[in-house]
Design a protein around this motif. Structure first.
Motif, PDB file in Angstrom:
ATOM      1  N   ASN A  68       2.834   3.504  -5.688  1.00 40.47           N
ATOM      2  CA  ASN A  68       1.953   4.536  -6.527  1.00 40.47           C
ATOM      3  C   ASN A  68       1.767   5.930  -5.623  1.00 40.47           C
ATOM      4  O   ASN A  68       0.786   6.381  -5.821  1.00 40.47           O
ATOM      5  CB  ASN A  68       0.907   4.000  -6.945  1.00 40.47           C
ATOM      6  N   THR A  90      -5.452  10.778  -6.254  1.00 39.44           N
ATOM      7  CA  THR A  90      -6.551  10.011  -6.203  1.00 39.44           C
ATOM      8  C   THR A  90      -7.259  10.128  -4.761  1.00 39.44           C
ATOM      9  O   THR A  90      -8.406  10.056  -4.398  1.00 39.44           O
ATOM     10  CB  THR A  90      -6.300   8.354  -6.465  1.00 39.44           C
ATOM     11  N   GLU A  91      -6.383  10.349  -3.939  1.00 44.75           N
ATOM     12  CA  GLU A  91      -6.804  10.297  -2.277  1.00 44.75           C
ATOM     13  C   GLU A  91      -6.913  11.768  -1.678  1.00 44.75           C
ATOM     14  O   GLU A  91      -7.551  11.681  -0.701  1.00 44.75           O
ATOM     15  CB  GLU A  91      -5.719   9.314  -1.576  1.00 44.75           C
ATOM     16  N   ARG A 120      -1.516   8.283  -5.762  1.00 43.03           N
ATOM     17  CA  ARG A 120      -2.315   8.362  -4.505  1.00 43.03           C
ATOM     18  C   ARG A 120      -2.437   9.902  -4.081  1.00 43.03           C
ATOM     19  O   ARG A 120      -3.476  10.320  -3.453  1.00 43.03           O
ATOM     20  CB  ARG A 120      -1.917   7.572  -3.612  1.00 43.03           C
ATOM     21  N   CYS A 121      -1.340  10.770  -4.189  1.00 45.26           N
ATOM     22  CA  CYS A 121      -1.469  12.132  -3.988  1.00 45.26           C
ATOM     23  C   CYS A 121      -2.849  12.635  -4.465  1.00 45.26           C
ATOM     24  O   CYS A 121      -3.427  13.845  -4.075  1.00 45.26           O
ATOM     25  CB  CYS A 121      -0.086  13.060  -4.160  1.00 45.26           C
ATOM     26  N   LEU A 131      -0.227   9.017   3.980  1.00 46.14           N
ATOM     27  CA  LEU A 131       0.150   8.509   2.766  1.00 46.14           C
ATOM     28  C   LEU A 131       1.358   7.839   2.667  1.00 46.14           C
ATOM     29  O   LEU A 131       2.526   8.398   2.733  1.00 46.14           O
ATOM     30  CB  LEU A 131       0.124   9.650   1.908  1.00 46.14           C
ATOM     31  N   GLU A 189      -0.498  12.612 -13.574  1.00 49.54           N
ATOM     32  CA  GLU A 189      -1.782  11.947 -13.239  1.00 49.54           C
ATOM     33  C   GLU A 189      -2.844  13.533 -12.893  1.00 49.54           C
ATOM     34  O   GLU A 189      -3.839  13.103 -12.915  1.00 49.54           O
ATOM     35  CB  GLU A 189      -1.394  11.671 -11.553  1.00 49.54           C
ATOM     36  N   ASN A 212       0.784  -1.265   0.122  1.00 44.25           N
ATOM     37  CA  ASN A 212       0.106   0.089  -0.124  1.00 44.25           C
ATOM     38  C   ASN A 212       1.059   1.257   0.066  1.00 44.25           C
ATOM     39  O   ASN A 212       0.170   2.441   0.123  1.00 44.25           O
ATOM     40  CB  ASN A 212      -1.017   0.037   0.992  1.00 44.25           C
TER      41      ASN A 212
END
Ligand SMILES: C[S@@+](CC[C@H](N)C(=O)[O-])C[C@H]1O[C@@H](n2cnc3c(N)ncnc32)[C@H](O)[C@@H]1O
Length: 251
Positions: free
Chosen positions: A36, A43-44, A40-41, A227, A70, A33
């Motif tokens: 990526n 998407t999350e 994730r910075c 994160l 992204e 986890n």
């Protein structure tokens, strides 16, 4: 020599940003986890529902650019800025060609060849990269619906100077995403400029609390979350860190 100009940094960051799971972490017991991180910075932390149709985004301290690409999934124009000339050259190559070949360390002097690839579905025409100093950005950058500062503040000699410019860069209702493991080091930041991780007047200073003081009243604090991220040094050595992401809405 600035670490972020070295071959080693280019290879580590290309793997960190673009490496596959199989290549980065071929161990079933590893912290999957933490992979990526740049994606994730986004998407999350980003709320796409808040974006206008033609959104502009800025990725400050973009390194080799994965988060910049992204952001282009959601924004029609994205600028990646970094102080490292070699990072920006590498990111620019990825923007132009979609991939780049590089060599990374396996063990000691043994290396392997790898290829970093920008995901095919991302429109690279939306993205531009430029060299710049986050503490002294050009005045005509304009304003943005999203500003991302991923793991940058604890690498600046004067993070406050950088943060003081941010309200002027974010449009009303725009989103500011700050992530950092708060690894304060005198090698990068003189202690008097640390935003946290020390005592002042007998009081323990935490970086998130200082960010709240600096960013108020221009921003409303939205939320914070952990994160994790993983940087591979060689086949059997990794840095596992947990950044704190904080998300702020420009008033
Ligand atoms: C720890 S890395 C993080 C990179 C990327 N955002 C990520 O999350 O992988 C810090 C980055 O900040 C850049 N940097 C350091 N000082 C800077 C400055 N004054 N202005 C802009 N970028 C800077 C470095 O070159 C490096 O790319």
């Amino acid at each position: 020599m600035n670490f972020y100009e070295t071959d080693r940094a280019i290879a580590e960051y290309l793997l960190f940003h673009y490496g596959s799971r199989e290549l980065l972490l071929p161990y079933a017991f590893g912290p999957l986890n933490a992979l990526n991180f740049p994606a994730r910075c986004v998407t999350e932390c980003l709320d796409p529902a808040r974006l206008p149709t033609s959104a502009r985004a800025l990725d400050l301290g973009c390194a080799v650019g994965r988060a910049t690409f992204e952001l282009a999934r959601f924004c029609s124009q994205v600028i990646g800025v970094d102080y490292s000339q070699r990072f920006i050259e590498t990111a620019g190559h990825l923007q132009k060609h979609g991939s780049i070949d590089f060599e990374y360390i396996e063990e000691g002097e043994l290396t392997r060849r790898g290829r970093a690839i920008v995901p095919d579905e991302i429109n690279r025409q939306r993205v531009g990269f430029e060299e710049g100093d986050a503490m002294n950005l050009r005045i005509d950058l304009g304003t943005f619906d999203v500003v991302l500062m991923a793991n940058l503040i604890d690498r600046l000699s004067n993070p406050l100077r950088c943060l003081q410019r941010i309200p002027g860069l974010v449009k009303s209702g725009g989103q500011l995403i700050v992530t950092s493991p708060y690894t304060w080091l005198e090698q990068y930041t003189p202690k008097e400029n640390w935003l946290g991780g020390l005592e002042r007047d007998g009081q323990q200073i935490k970086t998130l609390e200082t960010l709240k003081l600096i960013l108020n009243p221009a921003f409303e604090f939205s939320f914070a979350k952990d994160l994790p991220f993983l940087i591979r040094e060689h086949a059997r050595k990794f840095q596992w860190s947990v950044a704190e992401a904080s998300v702020w809405i420009r008033k």
